[in-house]
Design a protein around this motif. Sequence first.
Motif, short mmCIF file in Angstrom:
data_model
loop_
_atom_site.label_atom_id
_atom_site.label_comp_id
_atom_site.label_asym_id
_atom_site.label_seq_id
_atom_site.Cartn_x
_atom_site.Cartn_y
_atom_site.Cartn_z
N LYS A 51 -4.58 26.68 14.88
CA LYS A 51 -5.08 25.39 15.37
C LYS A 51 -6.55 25.48 15.77
CE LYS A 51 -1.71 24.79 18.42
NZ LYS A 51 -0.71 25.77 17.99
N ASP A 52 -6.96 26.67 16.24
CA ASP A 52 -8.36 26.84 16.63
C ASP A 52 -9.30 26.67 15.43
OD1 ASP A 52 -7.11 29.22 15.70
OD2 ASP A 52 -8.79 30.41 16.43
N LEU A 53 -8.87 27.17 14.27
CA LEU A 53 -9.70 27.03 13.07
C LEU A 53 -9.70 25.60 12.55
CD1 LEU A 53 -8.74 30.32 11.17
CD2 LEU A 53 -10.67 29.90 12.71
N LEU A 54 -8.58 24.91 12.72
CA LEU A 54 -8.52 23.50 12.33
C LEU A 54 -9.47 22.66 13.19
CD1 LEU A 54 -4.71 23.03 11.69
CD2 LEU A 54 -6.53 22.54 10.06
N LEU A 55 -9.54 22.97 14.49
CA LEU A 55 -10.48 22.27 15.36
C LEU A 55 -11.92 22.54 14.93
CD1 LEU A 55 -8.81 22.78 18.85
CD2 LEU A 55 -9.05 20.63 17.60
N TYR A 56 -12.19 23.78 14.55
CA TYR A 56 -13.53 24.12 14.04
C TYR A 56 -13.86 23.27 12.82
CZ TYR A 56 -17.11 26.68 11.49
OH TYR A 56 -18.25 27.00 10.79
N GLY B 102 -7.55 13.03 10.91
CA GLY B 102 -7.03 14.27 11.50
C GLY B 102 -5.85 14.80 10.70
N ALA B 103 -4.95 13.91 10.30
CA ALA B 103 -3.80 14.33 9.48
C ALA B 103 -4.27 14.87 8.14
CB ALA B 103 -2.85 13.16 9.29
N GLU C 129 -5.36 19.37 4.37
CA GLU C 129 -6.31 20.10 3.52
C GLU C 129 -6.42 21.57 3.88
OE1 GLU C 129 -9.29 18.39 1.21
OE2 GLU C 129 -7.20 17.90 0.77
N ASN C 130 -6.12 21.91 5.13
CA ASN C 130 -6.36 23.28 5.61
C ASN C 130 -5.08 23.99 6.04
OD1 ASN C 130 -9.52 23.52 5.84
ND2 ASN C 130 -9.00 21.49 6.64
N SER C 131 -3.93 23.53 5.58
CA SER C 131 -2.67 24.20 5.93
C SER C 131 -1.65 23.98 4.83
CB SER C 131 -2.12 23.67 7.26
OG SER C 131 -1.60 22.37 7.10
N ASP C 132 -0.52 24.64 4.94
CA ASP C 132 0.56 24.51 3.95
C ASP C 132 1.64 23.53 4.41
OD1 ASP C 132 -0.68 26.41 2.34
OD2 ASP C 132 0.31 28.07 3.39
N ILE C 133 1.38 22.79 5.48
CA ILE C 133 2.38 21.87 6.01
C ILE C 133 2.50 20.66 5.10
CG2 ILE C 133 3.01 20.47 8.02
CD1 ILE C 133 1.28 22.34 9.70
N PRO C 134 3.72 20.26 4.75
CA PRO C 134 3.90 19.08 3.88
C PRO C 134 3.29 17.83 4.51
CG PRO C 134 5.95 20.31 4.09
CD PRO C 134 5.00 20.90 5.08
N LEU C 135 2.72 16.99 3.67
CA LEU C 135 2.08 15.77 4.15
C LEU C 135 3.07 14.87 4.89
CD1 LEU C 135 -0.41 13.96 4.30
CD2 LEU C 135 0.18 13.06 2.04
N GLU D 296 -8.04 8.96 3.35
CA GLU D 296 -8.98 9.81 4.09
C GLU D 296 -9.23 11.13 3.38
OE1 GLU D 296 -10.74 8.56 6.39
OE2 GLU D 296 -9.53 6.74 6.48
N ILE D 297 -8.25 11.62 2.65
CA ILE D 297 -8.45 12.83 1.84
C ILE D 297 -9.55 12.58 0.82
CG2 ILE D 297 -7.40 14.34 0.10
CD1 ILE D 297 -4.76 14.06 1.66
N LYS D 298 -9.55 11.39 0.21
CA LYS D 298 -10.62 11.03 -0.74
C LYS D 298 -11.97 10.93 -0.03
CE LYS D 298 -7.58 8.46 -3.86
NZ LYS D 298 -7.24 7.12 -4.43
N ASN D 299 -11.98 10.36 1.19
CA ASN D 299 -13.24 10.25 1.94
C ASN D 299 -13.80 11.63 2.29
OD1 ASN D 299 -13.31 7.45 1.92
ND2 ASN D 299 -12.16 7.26 3.83
N ILE D 300 -12.90 12.56 2.64
CA ILE D 300 -13.33 13.93 2.93
C ILE D 300 -14.01 14.53 1.71
CG2 ILE D 300 -12.51 16.28 3.44
CD1 ILE D 300 -10.29 14.97 5.14
#
Length: 526
Positions: free
Chosen positions: A445-450, A472-473, A478-484, A501-505
């Motif tokens: 979670k620390d790297l996700l916050l970064y 945030g979702a 984008e940065n984990s293996d958790i299912p959408l 938002e994935i497209k905006n990123i």
Amino acid sequence: MPESVLVNKAETYLKEIANDSISVDNLENFENFKDLYFKLDDRLNYLQSLKDDMDAQGYTTPFIALNKYGTKAVSDVAMDEIGENSRHNQIFRGRANDKKNILDRVKSAIDSHKIAIGNLEQFGYVKCNSCYKKYSMSEYKNRDGKCSCGSQGFTFKIKRDATHRIEIIPHLPLSGNYMVLRNEFSSYGRESLKQVLNILKQERKGVVKTISLSIRLKDKNNRLYRRKLTLGSEYVDDYEEELRNRFGQNVRIEGLRFNRTKPAIIDDKHARTALAIAYVKYAEDIIADIRDDILKRNLTDFKRINKYDEIIAEYENQHPDFIDEYDSDAIESWRKSKIVEKLKNLNYCDGQGNIKRSLSRDLKKRDNIYQNILKNIASALIIWDIFRYYMTTSNNSRKIDLGPFPYIRVELDREQRKVFQADYIRVIETLNNLTDLKIISIEDKDLLLYEKFKFEKQSRSSHIKFNHVALGAALINENSDIPLEAICNAFNINESRVKKEIKNIDIIRNPISDRSKKFLELIKKQ
């Protein structure tokens, strides 16, 4: 206002708050929600006015006034005056203590009300029935329930995707009675409280932000002069080399100070204490509801361990009349013998008084459940809530809006993010299985916050209008293996919004046009 009157006025008001119970039942009804919000906001305004009066009368430094009543040199004071001066000093010191204590309670009450109001602000808003304009509750109250279009008809909307924990409100020290509430905790509660406080204020040094130096060097005329300057954190390990590169080999360092960021995530003592108490109290409510279910699933004989507890509790505070009440060793020996006698009768221990192996295993399992699951519920909840708050809010909203965490850092450095490395997997599994809470176990979670803070800087001058909860979702996806699907369920957000938002990123990180690329390059240089 006279000092004694102000102290009495504050104590009376705090007592009124303590006697007025708070209920968060049926807050989806607008009238209930509005009544609670208005009550807490009116209280906060009054408490703030009390604090302003106290600040004006020197309550922040009450002991300074004692200097004017200090005794003279002993040789200048007659013997019959010494006792009189001592009595006067005691009176003035007592008054100073009263000022300090009442101001401390008022500050605690103010921060507790801010936390409560921040959670309510996140919980819901109103929407005009005529022009469909949205208002926060603070805006609605300030406008006396009237829209800018003149309409007084509103619809109450609940923000199900926002970060709030309404259930903690009744447990906050709203009357400033945090010391009383701390003393009510069990041993496990006190350990849990300490854990949560350590999360909110980590016991480690902050990251070096800047280096302040005082140097001595020579000018063109070979005259010595001194200069002060500040270097950035990138020169922590080679500041001497940087100085020589700038000013030559003859530069000398006379003063050096490393300016560090503060490690506290919540930068206020009373807010940290109020949050910790409320989350631990709320966790105790959860534990009371799920404890028996957990134990029944993990122990071989749940009824037996309850009977064992009854026997221990029966003799815990008893002492016989024939033993001296001050002979603690004899009393303890008598209690132990009575407990063993009862356990033998129930076949819970052998002839030598040793507890049966199966019961001993159950006792160890129960202790393990308390230590590794129940004790960590409050910590798991507050870490998840703070993580979710950072991931689903913008940098500006954390600066401006009143949220569930007053005085929270707008952005966290590397050291502050380390607290999010903790992963309470067993706790989260238990809560998801036995409660209605929606929490997902996320690694790093620390790297996700970064990544979130980095993206905020990349997109700060962008004209794209983000849905920050969906953003945030999307960053987690984008940065984990958790299912959408699991992320959307935990964040109460539609998958279609997250995919947008994935497209905006991707647009921000991988610009297509040359103009966009130049624009992002300019942002990076700022």
